[in-house]
Scaffold this motif. Sequence first.
Motif, PDB file in Angstrom:
ATOM      1  N   LEU A 182       0.834  -1.204   0.000  1.00  0.00           N
ATOM      2  CA  LEU A 182       0.000   0.000   0.000  1.00  0.00           C
ATOM      3  C   LEU A 182       0.867   1.251   0.000  1.00  0.00           C
ATOM      4  O   LEU A 182       1.886   1.313   0.690  1.00  0.00           O
ATOM      5  CB  LEU A 182      -0.912   0.016   1.225  1.00  0.00           C
ATOM      6  CG  LEU A 182      -1.818  -1.214   1.386  1.00  0.00           C
ATOM      7  CD1 LEU A 182      -2.508  -1.167   2.728  1.00  0.00           C
ATOM      8  CD2 LEU A 182      -2.841  -1.259   0.275  1.00  0.00           C
ATOM      9  N   ASP A 183       0.429   2.237  -0.770  1.00  0.00           N
ATOM     10  CA  ASP A 183       1.054   3.572  -0.743  1.00  0.00           C
ATOM     11  C   ASP A 183       0.316   4.384   0.312  1.00  0.00           C
ATOM     12  O   ASP A 183      -0.868   4.701   0.157  1.00  0.00           O
ATOM     13  CB  ASP A 183       0.929   4.233  -2.118  1.00  0.00           C
ATOM     14  CG  ASP A 183       1.587   5.612  -2.139  1.00  0.00           C
ATOM     15  OD1 ASP A 183       2.200   5.995  -1.125  1.00  0.00           O
ATOM     16  OD2 ASP A 183       1.485   6.292  -3.172  1.00  0.00           O
ATOM     17  N   TYR A 184       1.014   4.725   1.408  1.00  0.00           N
ATOM     18  CA  TYR A 184       0.343   5.411   2.515  1.00  0.00           C
ATOM     19  C   TYR A 184       0.195   6.913   2.274  1.00  0.00           C
ATOM     20  O   TYR A 184      -0.448   7.600   3.057  1.00  0.00           O
ATOM     21  CB  TYR A 184       1.134   5.177   3.804  1.00  0.00           C
ATOM     22  CG  TYR A 184       0.268   5.083   5.031  1.00  0.00           C
ATOM     23  CD1 TYR A 184      -0.777   4.174   5.096  1.00  0.00           C
ATOM     24  CD2 TYR A 184       0.485   5.899   6.134  1.00  0.00           C
ATOM     25  CE1 TYR A 184      -1.581   4.074   6.221  1.00  0.00           C
ATOM     26  CE2 TYR A 184      -0.303   5.809   7.262  1.00  0.00           C
ATOM     27  CZ  TYR A 184      -1.333   4.889   7.296  1.00  0.00           C
ATOM     28  OH  TYR A 184      -2.118   4.798   8.407  1.00  0.00           O
ATOM     29  N   ARG A 185       0.781   7.429   1.192  1.00  0.00           N
ATOM     30  CA  ARG A 185       0.714   8.874   0.963  1.00  0.00           C
ATOM     31  C   ARG A 185      -0.725   9.377   0.810  1.00  0.00           C
ATOM     32  O   ARG A 185      -1.073  10.417   1.397  1.00  0.00           O
ATOM     33  CB  ARG A 185       1.549   9.250  -0.255  1.00  0.00           C
ATOM     34  CG  ARG A 185       1.537  10.743  -0.572  1.00  0.00           C
ATOM     35  CD  ARG A 185       2.482  11.058  -1.706  1.00  0.00           C
ATOM     36  NE  ARG A 185       3.863  10.886  -1.302  1.00  0.00           N
ATOM     37  CZ  ARG A 185       4.580  11.824  -0.704  1.00  0.00           C
ATOM     38  NH1 ARG A 185       4.037  12.986  -0.441  1.00  0.00           N
ATOM     39  NH2 ARG A 185       5.841  11.610  -0.376  1.00  0.00           N
ATOM     40  N   PRO A 186      -1.613   8.712   0.018  1.00  0.00           N
ATOM     41  CA  PRO A 186      -2.992   9.223  -0.076  1.00  0.00           C
ATOM     42  C   PRO A 186      -3.697   9.254   1.272  1.00  0.00           C
ATOM     43  O   PRO A 186      -4.482  10.154   1.543  1.00  0.00           O
ATOM     44  CB  PRO A 186      -3.664   8.226  -1.044  1.00  0.00           C
ATOM     45  CG  PRO A 186      -2.550   7.651  -1.837  1.00  0.00           C
ATOM     46  CD  PRO A 186      -1.386   7.570  -0.893  1.00  0.00           C
ATOM     47  N   VAL A 187      -3.420   8.266   2.130  1.00  0.00           N
ATOM     48  CA  VAL A 187      -4.038   8.240   3.463  1.00  0.00           C
ATOM     49  C   VAL A 187      -3.528   9.424   4.286  1.00  0.00           C
ATOM     50  O   VAL A 187      -4.294  10.102   4.980  1.00  0.00           O
ATOM     51  CB  VAL A 187      -3.725   6.908   4.172  1.00  0.00           C
ATOM     52  CG1 VAL A 187      -4.370   6.872   5.545  1.00  0.00           C
ATOM     53  CG2 VAL A 187      -4.200   5.744   3.332  1.00  0.00           C
ATOM     54  N   ILE A 188      -2.224   9.672   4.213  1.00  0.00           N
ATOM     55  CA  ILE A 188      -1.643  10.797   4.963  1.00  0.00           C
ATOM     56  C   ILE A 188      -2.206  12.119   4.454  1.00  0.00           C
ATOM     57  O   ILE A 188      -2.538  13.013   5.247  1.00  0.00           O
ATOM     58  CB  ILE A 188      -0.104  10.773   4.833  1.00  0.00           C
ATOM     59  CG1 ILE A 188       0.457   9.578   5.625  1.00  0.00           C
ATOM     60  CG2 ILE A 188       0.509  12.068   5.332  1.00  0.00           C
ATOM     61  CD1 ILE A 188       1.940   9.366   5.436  1.00  0.00           C
ATOM     62  N   GLU A 189      -2.311  12.270   3.133  1.00  0.00           N
ATOM     63  CA  GLU A 189      -2.825  13.518   2.581  1.00  0.00           C
ATOM     64  C   GLU A 189      -4.271  13.758   3.000  1.00  0.00           C
ATOM     65  O   GLU A 189      -4.703  14.903   3.107  1.00  0.00           O
ATOM     66  CB  GLU A 189      -2.723  13.485   1.058  1.00  0.00           C
ATOM     67  CG  GLU A 189      -1.279  13.568   0.558  1.00  0.00           C
ATOM     68  CD  GLU A 189      -1.182  13.439  -0.953  1.00  0.00           C
ATOM     69  OE1 GLU A 189      -2.209  13.099  -1.581  1.00  0.00           O
ATOM     70  OE2 GLU A 189      -0.088  13.684  -1.491  1.00  0.00           O
ATOM     71  N   ARG A 190      -5.006  12.660   3.245  1.00  0.00           N
ATOM     72  CA  ARG A 190      -6.397  12.819   3.634  1.00  0.00           C
ATOM     73  C   ARG A 190      -6.564  13.121   5.120  1.00  0.00           C
ATOM     74  O   ARG A 190      -7.358  13.985   5.501  1.00  0.00           O
ATOM     75  CB  ARG A 190      -7.167  11.538   3.295  1.00  0.00           C
ATOM     76  CG  ARG A 190      -8.689  11.661   3.460  1.00  0.00           C
ATOM     77  CD  ARG A 190      -9.382  10.341   3.261  1.00  0.00           C
ATOM     78  NE  ARG A 190      -8.869   9.620   2.104  1.00  0.00           N
ATOM     79  CZ  ARG A 190      -9.126   8.347   1.861  1.00  0.00           C
ATOM     80  NH1 ARG A 190      -9.889   7.658   2.681  1.00  0.00           N
ATOM     81  NH2 ARG A 190      -8.619   7.744   0.805  1.00  0.00           N
ATOM     82  N   TYR A 191      -5.787  12.444   5.984  1.00  0.00           N
ATOM     83  CA  TYR A 191      -6.034  12.550   7.415  1.00  0.00           C
ATOM     84  C   TYR A 191      -4.964  13.319   8.190  1.00  0.00           C
ATOM     85  O   TYR A 191      -5.250  13.850   9.264  1.00  0.00           O
ATOM     86  CB  TYR A 191      -6.156  11.141   8.036  1.00  0.00           C
ATOM     87  CG  TYR A 191      -7.276  10.315   7.462  1.00  0.00           C
ATOM     88  CD1 TYR A 191      -8.593  10.739   7.548  1.00  0.00           C
ATOM     89  CD2 TYR A 191      -7.018   9.105   6.817  1.00  0.00           C
ATOM     90  CE1 TYR A 191      -9.626   9.974   7.024  1.00  0.00           C
ATOM     91  CE2 TYR A 191      -8.051   8.336   6.282  1.00  0.00           C
ATOM     92  CZ  TYR A 191      -9.348   8.773   6.392  1.00  0.00           C
ATOM     93  OH  TYR A 191     -10.364   8.035   5.876  1.00  0.00           O
ATOM     94  N   ILE A 192      -3.722  13.360   7.693  1.00  0.00           N
ATOM     95  CA  ILE A 192      -2.622  13.948   8.464  1.00  0.00           C
ATOM     96  C   ILE A 192      -2.175  15.303   7.919  1.00  0.00           C
ATOM     97  O   ILE A 192      -1.975  16.259   8.665  1.00  0.00           O
ATOM     98  CB  ILE A 192      -1.406  12.995   8.506  1.00  0.00           C
ATOM     99  CG1 ILE A 192      -1.838  11.602   9.007  1.00  0.00           C
ATOM    100  CG2 ILE A 192      -0.318  13.556   9.409  1.00  0.00           C
ATOM    101  CD1 ILE A 192      -2.433  11.605  10.383  1.00  0.00           C
ATOM    102  N   ALA A 193      -2.012  15.399   6.597  1.00  0.00           N
ATOM    103  CA  ALA A 193      -1.503  16.648   6.017  1.00  0.00           C
ATOM    104  C   ALA A 193      -2.331  17.873   6.403  1.00  0.00           C
ATOM    105  O   ALA A 193      -1.761  18.949   6.619  1.00  0.00           O
ATOM    106  CB  ALA A 193      -1.425  16.504   4.485  1.00  0.00           C
ATOM    107  N   PRO A 194      -3.680  17.776   6.523  1.00  0.00           N
ATOM    108  CA  PRO A 194      -4.444  18.976   6.915  1.00  0.00           C
ATOM    109  C   PRO A 194      -4.201  19.411   8.353  1.00  0.00           C
ATOM    110  O   PRO A 194      -4.622  20.504   8.729  1.00  0.00           O
ATOM    111  CB  PRO A 194      -5.909  18.538   6.717  1.00  0.00           C
ATOM    112  CG  PRO A 194      -5.853  17.389   5.774  1.00  0.00           C
ATOM    113  CD  PRO A 194      -4.568  16.685   6.090  1.00  0.00           C
TER     114      PRO A 194
END
Length: 542
Positions: A182-194
């Motif tokens: 799994l590429d965790y970047r989309p998950v991070i951009e959705r829940y962590i980056a903001p």
Amino acid sequence: MKPFQVYLLIAVVIIGFYAGLAYTLDQQVVAEHERGFNDEQARQVLTAVSNLEAHHENIAHTFTLVSQYAIGGYLEDMVSRPLFEQILNTISNDVNHERLVVSYYTEPGVYELGYVQPTPLGDAARALADDWAVEYWDTVEQIDTYITTPFVATPEAQLYGLVFPTYELFPRSFAGVLVVVLDYRPVIERYIAPLRSGTYGAAWVHNSDGVVIYDHEPSEIGRGLDDISAGYPDLQRLLRTTLEQEAGRGEYHYTLTVGGKVVRKLVAWNTAYLFGQRITVAMSAPDTEINASLGVFRLQSVALGGLLGLSLIASGAVFYMTRQRELKRVVAARTQELETMTHELQALTGQLDQRVRERTVELDHERAQLAAILDAMSDGLVYHENHRVKYVNAAFTRLLGYTAEEMIGQSADFQREMVDSEEDLQRARQRYEQHRASPDLVNIPWSYELKMKRKDGTCFDAALTSVPICNPQGERLGGAEVFRDISEQKALQDQKDSFITNASHELRRPLTNLKVRTYLLYQQPDQLETHLPLIERAGDEM
């Protein structure tokens, strides 16, 4: 001592007292402001952690079904290879492009079939899948459940994998492993980056080994916490605490820019568990940005102090001049002194009146700004004091159908009439009494869900957050409730659950038929022509 010297001493004492009082009040306001800000950081981090865990569980559940049923059907020739490949492609092509590789291995390092995202990152993930299939083969065979691999984090990508055991159905025996990368970047951009406030606010994620999985500064990703905090003992102490404690709050001193000012940063963190892997989500913000909104309060303190100092200086000058004239002219100087003091008193009174008018205009403007902000909220808000409703915002009137005029002045128990069922009301009361019974929680906001009834009789699912309002002495004056319509959110969740249940049921029925007919075919080989059409029909149905 001479009278003028006494005056100077009194003036110095007054100025010193005012300065001490202003400093004390400033520190209290700053402490309260920072406490509230860090409370909000902690809530945001907790929400992010819950989202990460729920996201991981959904993915793990999906591929558990694939490993247990789809692969089992493929091994028993109930599912053809093209159909199985189509299933993997369909599951793998998610809208977020998070699933890079889904590979099935029959032996360590022996690739059978699967899906690989047609990108350079997908090719790199395929190499990781091959390595993980070999590395964790014996482990998943022994523990009979899936495992989560450690993260592979670089500034360009953050990857991790799930390794599932697979089994033949008849009889049940270990047949290989399914590896999902799994590429965790989309998950991070959705829940962590903001999760970022201001220019220098930041959020980051690290694993239990202290390796940074995500940071707003990409150059920090993949580095160890000790390496990042080298030269900053305060930061190093706090980062080690995040490894030792699952959740908490703290602070540290840090230089925002090279050669720049050292500031104090407030931090809140919490821990998410992705099955076997523990990751920590943290937020931080510098005190300079947190307390920037207090500039008006400090400016007013300085202005008031300056006015007090000017008044003392002016009064001292008048006092000194009058005293000198008194030595020359006893009666005439005394009369002049009284006239001068009267004029100055009038001038000071005029200045004070002007300042009061200006401050009144400022307060009216601030109230108008606050009202505009509250009316712009999408969530309903009601504020009550002394058990009476004092204010409701526009979103509240839209949500429940009552006008502001109907609500202002009503008893704070108005919610009883708006709850759809007595059961919901009793459950909410019970939670409220439990909340108030704890001395540590009595003045802490609390939340709950129940079904509310609008003025027109229609109902909706609502999430309520109750916030107590206290005076500086800690005595409760009233409270505020925030209402949010979560009907659509709950409907979407029910829709998803229903879909999963129906899909499981629809697959289980033809699969059971296949198993029964296969068993009967073994027992009655002479009935081949009878069972084969039924087996073919069950396959078509699947």
